[in-house]
Design an enzyme around this catalytic site. Structure first.
Site, PDB file in Angstrom:
ATOM      1  CE1 TYR A   1      -9.328 -12.053  45.780  1.00 33.03           C
ATOM      2  CE2 TYR A   1      -7.315 -10.772  45.960  1.00 33.03           C
ATOM      3  CZ  TYR A   1      -8.361 -11.470  46.560  1.00 33.03           C
ATOM      4  OH  TYR A   1      -8.432 -11.558  47.928  1.00 33.03           O
TER       5      TYR A   1
ATOM      6  CE  LYS B   1      -6.051  -7.976  50.086  1.00 30.01           C
ATOM      7  NZ  LYS B   1      -7.309  -8.655  50.392  1.00 30.01           N
TER       8      LYS B   1
ATOM      9  CG  PHE C   1      -1.849 -15.455  48.088  1.00 28.44           C
ATOM     10  CD1 PHE C   1      -0.724 -16.009  47.512  1.00 28.44           C
ATOM     11  CD2 PHE C   1      -2.426 -14.341  47.490  1.00 28.44           C
ATOM     12  CE1 PHE C   1      -0.164 -15.459  46.369  1.00 28.44           C
ATOM     13  CE2 PHE C   1      -1.875 -13.782  46.344  1.00 28.44           C
ATOM     14  CZ  PHE C   1      -0.740 -14.347  45.788  1.00 28.44           C
ATOM     15  CG  ASP C   2      -5.723 -12.110  49.840  1.00 27.67           C
ATOM     16  OD1 ASP C   2      -5.601 -13.290  49.477  1.00 27.67           O
ATOM     17  OD2 ASP C   2      -6.549 -11.331  49.353  1.00 27.67           O
ATOM     18  CB  THR C   3      -2.457 -11.988  55.516  1.00 28.91           C
ATOM     19  OG1 THR C   3      -3.877 -11.912  55.682  1.00 28.91           O
ATOM     20  CG2 THR C   3      -1.770 -11.384  56.721  1.00 28.91           C
TER      21      THR C   3
END
Length: 440
Positions: A138, A209, A230-232
């Protein structure tokens, strides 16, 4: 690939829905007890899309079309595999859905989905769970990250080298243009992650990512956040599971029209850090079940574990004798025995965790050491009792006699230790194939 909105949930999406129902998370975790297989490179003649690039958007009617067309042209000209671009519309209220539909109609490699609720994490979860591409990625619609970094981002995943790849604005070699306020906030946030969750990656929130689909299938049901954290959360769980995270230095230019609410995002991030920190401390995340089965890892048979445990135990015994002999003149026999045994017990637990039972990294290490100390208490009682009995039966024994009795008692304690480590401390690794991997 159809241009219409996805309506029927896939098996993976149904699994995610089950994971979200109260009280049913545990059942989903039980279905994922087998670790990921060894990474393999993707075939060069892959017919279906190898890469699915998701562009999450909310009210981006101005930037959406030029950005997607620029991304499409870049992939068409530089990416050597079939690809797809998925626009994930986060409940936009402007013309964004109409533009996304037009792009899907005009560009053969583009599609779009629409969500009824906002949340970048929700958009990525939905898009990734519905994709069949082996590599999922993304990027932000503003294309703040230079697209020349896209191929270096996904190449380690295609080759089988890594599980997740992230763009980093803080890695050496990156070139970043942004205001001091956002620079300070970003650095403080990542410093907070390193100090509280002991992460090894440098930039958790760069909107650039990629992840292998087999990894996403394991991790997404465990990620609770549907917003910016969310990413973390995904990265923390992946790192604790021992999955390989590849970082790519990026050229990044700040978007002055960013609509991120920094205050509310910061508060949500702090809550997320506290929540996942508690989960890790309590051992409720099944990270030991998520790692890959390494090639040539420690054998899982009882014989192999006994041999490895014996080697570790022999070194521990030598260390114990040396420590006891060094501490005995100043501390006395009982104190010297206790301190020597404590130091060697901690080292022994750490060594057996990695070498005998194949668990690596920090995930669950404190819990294992706590149980190891309980086993140490039994060993201390056995050796101290033997030492007390020796002094009762033989007043003023010589140093060689003391050491001989302690070594004998320590060997008996070692046998008890192995049984308890295998059946209680490292139960999952002993019952599995013996090579659980918890963290990098």
């Amino acid at each position: 690939m159809t241009k219409a909105l996805r309506s029927a949930p896939t098996d993976f999406e149904r699994g995610l829905q089950v994971a979200r129902r109260p009280g049913e998370r545990r059942s989903v975790e039980r279905r994922s007890v087998d670790r990921l297989p060894v990474r393999l490179p993707l075939p060069a003649d892959h017919a279906e899309p190898v890469l699915d690039v998701v562009v999450p958007v909310f009210n981006e009617e101005t930037d959406l079309e030029p950005s997607v067309r620029r991304l499409h042209a870049h992939l068409r000209d530089t990416f050597p595999y079939p690809f797809r671009i998925t626009v994930a519309d986060n409940a936009s209220t402007d013309a964004t859905p109409h533009i996304a539909a037009r792009l899907a109609a005009d560009l053969p490699e583009a599609t779009w989905i629409r969500l009824d609720e906002k949340g970048r994490g929700r958009a990525l979860r939905t898009a990734w769970s519905g994709s069949k591409a082996p590599v999922l990625a993304y990027l932000d619609v503003d294309l703040s990250t230079e697209l020349n970094a896209l191929l270096p981002l996904v190449a380690p995943l295609i080759s089988g080298h890594s599980d997740i790849a992230i763009g980093s604005r803080l890695a050496r070699g990156s070139r970043v243009t942004r205001g001091p306020r956002r620079e300070i906030i970003s650095r403080c946030y990542n410093a907070l992650l390193r100090s509280t969750l002991a992460v090894g990656f440098s930039d958790a929130q760069c909107g650039f990512k990629a992840i292998r689909r087999d990894v996403a299938e394991r991790l997404l049901p465990l990620v609770e956040d549907s917003g910016w954290f969310f990413d973390t959360e995904l990265l923390v769980i992946a790192e604790r599971a021992g999955l390989r995270i590849h970082e790519v230095p990026v050229d990044w230019v700040d978007d002055p029209d960013s609509r991120v609410d920094l205050v509310s995002t910061a508060v949500a991030d702090l809550r997320g850090i506290a929540r996942i920190g508690r989960a890790l401390a309590r051992g409720t995340l099944p990270t030991a079940r998520l790692g890959r089965a390494p090639e040539g890892g420690p054998p899982g048979s009882l014989t192999a574990q006994v041999l490895r445990f014996g080697a570790v135990g022999a070194l521990s015994t030598v260390g114990y004798v040396l420590l006891y002999a060094a501490l005995r003149p100043a501390a006395g026999p009982q104190a010297a025995n206790a301190w020597a045994l404590l130091v060697c017990a901690i080292a022994n637990t750490a060594a057996n965790r990695r070498l005998t039972f194949g668990l690596r990294g920090r995930g669950g290490a404190l819990r294992h050491q706590a149980k190891g100390l309980a086993v140490f208490a039994l060993g201390l009682a056995l050796t101290s009792g033997s030492l007390a009995a020796l002094h009762r039966w033989t007043p003023g024994p010589g140093r060689p006699t003391e050491i001989a009795v302690l070594v004998t008692a320590n060997l008996a304690a070692t046998l008890l230790r192995f049984l308890l480590l295998r059946t209680w401390v490292f139960t999952a690794a002993a019952r599995g194939n013996g090579t659980g991997t918890e963290s990098r």
